[in-house]
Design a protein around this motif. Sequence first.
Motif, mmCIF file in Angstrom:
data_model
loop_
_atom_site.group_PDB
_atom_site.id
_atom_site.type_symbol
_atom_site.label_atom_id
_atom_site.label_comp_id
_atom_site.label_asym_id
_atom_site.label_seq_id
_atom_site.Cartn_x
_atom_site.Cartn_y
_atom_site.Cartn_z
ATOM 1 N N PRO A 16 0.814 -1.217 0.000
ATOM 2 C CA PRO A 16 0.000 0.000 0.000
ATOM 3 C C PRO A 16 0.844 1.261 0.000
ATOM 4 N N ASP A 17 0.185 2.391 -0.168
ATOM 5 C CA ASP A 17 0.829 3.701 -0.096
ATOM 6 C C ASP A 17 1.601 3.796 1.224
ATOM 7 N N PRO A 18 2.922 3.985 1.183
ATOM 8 C CA PRO A 18 3.706 3.987 2.430
ATOM 9 C C PRO A 18 3.328 5.108 3.385
ATOM 10 N N ALA A 19 2.734 6.170 2.873
ATOM 11 C CA ALA A 19 2.306 7.252 3.765
ATOM 12 C C ALA A 19 1.140 6.834 4.646
ATOM 13 N N THR A 20 0.466 5.735 4.299
ATOM 14 C CA THR A 20 -0.685 5.261 5.067
ATOM 15 C C THR A 20 -0.332 4.105 5.994
ATOM 16 N N THR A 21 0.927 3.709 6.043
ATOM 17 C CA THR A 21 1.315 2.550 6.842
ATOM 18 C C THR A 21 2.110 2.970 8.074
ATOM 19 N N GLY A 22 2.055 2.117 9.104
ATOM 20 C CA GLY A 22 2.828 2.327 10.310
ATOM 21 C C GLY A 22 3.920 1.289 10.445
ATOM 22 N N LEU A 23 4.442 1.148 11.640
ATOM 23 C CA LEU A 23 5.515 0.179 11.857
ATOM 24 C C LEU A 23 4.967 -1.237 11.962
ATOM 25 N N VAL A 24 3.816 -1.400 12.599
ATOM 26 C CA VAL A 24 3.199 -2.719 12.766
ATOM 27 C C VAL A 24 1.784 -2.645 12.218
ATOM 28 N N ASP A 25 1.547 -3.307 11.095
ATOM 29 C CA ASP A 25 0.258 -3.287 10.408
ATOM 30 C C ASP A 25 -0.235 -4.707 10.178
ATOM 31 N N PRO A 26 -1.499 -4.881 9.771
ATOM 32 C CA PRO A 26 -2.006 -6.224 9.444
ATOM 33 C C PRO A 26 -1.190 -6.865 8.325
ATOM 34 N N LEU A 43 3.639 16.445 25.905
ATOM 35 C CA LEU A 43 2.503 17.372 25.917
ATOM 36 C C LEU A 43 2.396 18.140 24.603
ATOM 37 N N LEU A 44 3.544 18.379 23.973
ATOM 38 C CA LEU A 44 3.519 19.074 22.681
ATOM 39 C C LEU A 44 2.945 18.207 21.567
ATOM 40 N N VAL A 45 3.187 16.904 21.618
ATOM 41 C CA VAL A 45 2.828 16.051 20.476
ATOM 42 C C VAL A 45 1.529 15.297 20.671
ATOM 43 N N THR A 46 1.111 15.053 21.910
ATOM 44 C CA THR A 46 -0.078 14.239 22.108
ATOM 45 C C THR A 46 -1.331 14.942 21.594
ATOM 46 N N GLY A 47 -2.171 14.173 20.929
ATOM 47 C CA GLY A 47 -3.382 14.721 20.339
ATOM 48 C C GLY A 47 -3.180 15.385 18.995
ATOM 49 N N ARG A 48 -1.926 15.531 18.568
ATOM 50 C CA ARG A 48 -1.637 16.139 17.262
ATOM 51 C C ARG A 48 -1.759 15.088 16.160
ATOM 52 N N PRO A 49 -1.833 15.511 14.905
ATOM 53 C CA PRO A 49 -1.831 14.528 13.807
ATOM 54 C C PRO A 49 -0.561 13.684 13.830
ATOM 55 N N GLN A 50 -0.659 12.475 13.309
ATOM 56 C CA GLN A 50 0.478 11.571 13.249
ATOM 57 C C GLN A 50 1.106 11.583 11.857
ATOM 58 N N MET A 51 2.334 11.055 11.773
ATOM 59 C CA MET A 51 2.988 10.948 10.473
ATOM 60 C C MET A 51 2.537 9.666 9.779
ATOM 61 N N GLN A 52 1.237 9.543 9.646
ATOM 62 C CA GLN A 52 0.609 8.420 8.948
ATOM 63 C C GLN A 52 -0.759 8.886 8.489
ATOM 64 N N LEU A 53 -1.122 8.563 7.268
ATOM 65 C CA LEU A 53 -2.341 9.079 6.664
ATOM 66 C C LEU A 53 -3.371 7.977 6.492
ATOM 67 N N HIS A 54 -4.646 8.382 6.497
ATOM 68 C CA HIS A 54 -5.716 7.499 6.064
ATOM 69 C C HIS A 54 -5.653 7.367 4.546
ATOM 70 N N ALA A 55 -6.447 6.461 4.009
ATOM 71 C CA ALA A 55 -6.446 6.255 2.559
ATOM 72 C C ALA A 55 -6.879 7.502 1.797
#
Length: 424
Positions: free
Chosen positions: A91-101, A406-418
């Motif tokens: 899949p698009d690598p921008a949509t994947t994390g370190l541990v995925d299905p 505290l700066l990063v929690t709740g912020r967007p992650q470096m991973q995207l939805h489809a």
Amino acid sequence: MASDSVALARTTPARRLLLLIVPALVVGMASALVLLAVSLLAEQLQDVLWKTLPDALSIGRYSSPWMIVMLTATGLAVGLVVRTVHGHAGPDPATTGLVDPPLPPDVIPGLLVVTVLGLAGGVSLGPESPITAANIALAFWLGRRAAPDNTAGLWIALASAGTIGALFGTPVAAALIVAESFTTGGGPAALWDRLFAPLAAGAAGALTMTLLAHPSFDLSLPPYPGAHWGDLLSSTVIASAGAVLGLAAVYAVPHAHRAFRALRHPVPMLTAGGLLLGLLGALGGHLTLFKGLDEVKELSADPSGWSAGQFAAMAVVKTAALVIATTCGFRGGRIFPSVFVGVALGMCAHALVDTVPLALAVPSAVLGVLLAVTRQGWLSLFTAAVLVSDSGVLPLLCVASLPAWLLVTGRPQMQLHADGTPLK
């Protein structure tokens, strides 16, 4: 009958865990061997592309024209492979994390090919995400045939733990990843039941890699002179600065992803991405290329060899390269490039204020960047700590992680939805 049932219930957990030892060891060792094979192949190809070929053409190995040509050619090659192989290399690598299905097993050959090309060609991504995905797919496919009664979650945990253990050379990192990546119910006993097999897999992967390749994250920085009250402020400020720089990359990812997706085809997307990476390499120097693990050791070997401005430029260039490589379609992980960003930022802080110990500035900056990029607190803290061989910095890092988190929690992650929107 009732007493037999009670006895079976009491012994089943231990028996079940004992039965998992062999598959855990096998998956851990196999995960390390896959990582080692891909890494060695990429290193051999890297020597050809960056030493043999430019020497034969009488071109400087890391001259600006060669970096631009090589990264553009790498993007073109990866784009052609992604376009033609079955499953388009995952899949698009921008949509994947370190541990995925698990991915379908027939996608893995193409994924490994583009991973080798990216690592050898100088793309600013590490091997951790695609190798973990490959090992999860292979462990799940083979494991379900050998032991169909085991759940998919077991094979995912074993393969990810084995790979992370091999990457970091210790099962501790694997246990931390599993603890953060999988939901755990029950009390402490339930947690350790869940960690038992992944810890065995991580140990097998770490020992296999250690015996065969002897990996090390220790940067051999000057020893930490001891904690002072001023160090508490320094580590907090540097970690927070690293988190802000990491967040800048996170917020840039959706916009860069949208711009590359406007090209609508993997070949022009990756070719354009390769060209931009080549230009960034020409701007930041050859140390800003590749995954970054070997390059941070070169930086740490001569901390006074660059000015504060040069360290800052390398940190910014590597951050931009990470964003571009992640969003244009290159397959790779974000941990190792983020470590380089943090090391360069920490050395910049030390160069600006030389009273801040280098052994504190570097792990503090790495901690902040990794918290923003990965959102995995234990992994970030562990990675920052292993860069220096002094446990005296650990309490300061623990404190510095709090405002950075505290700066990063709740912020967007470096991973995207489809659909291109960021995860939160």
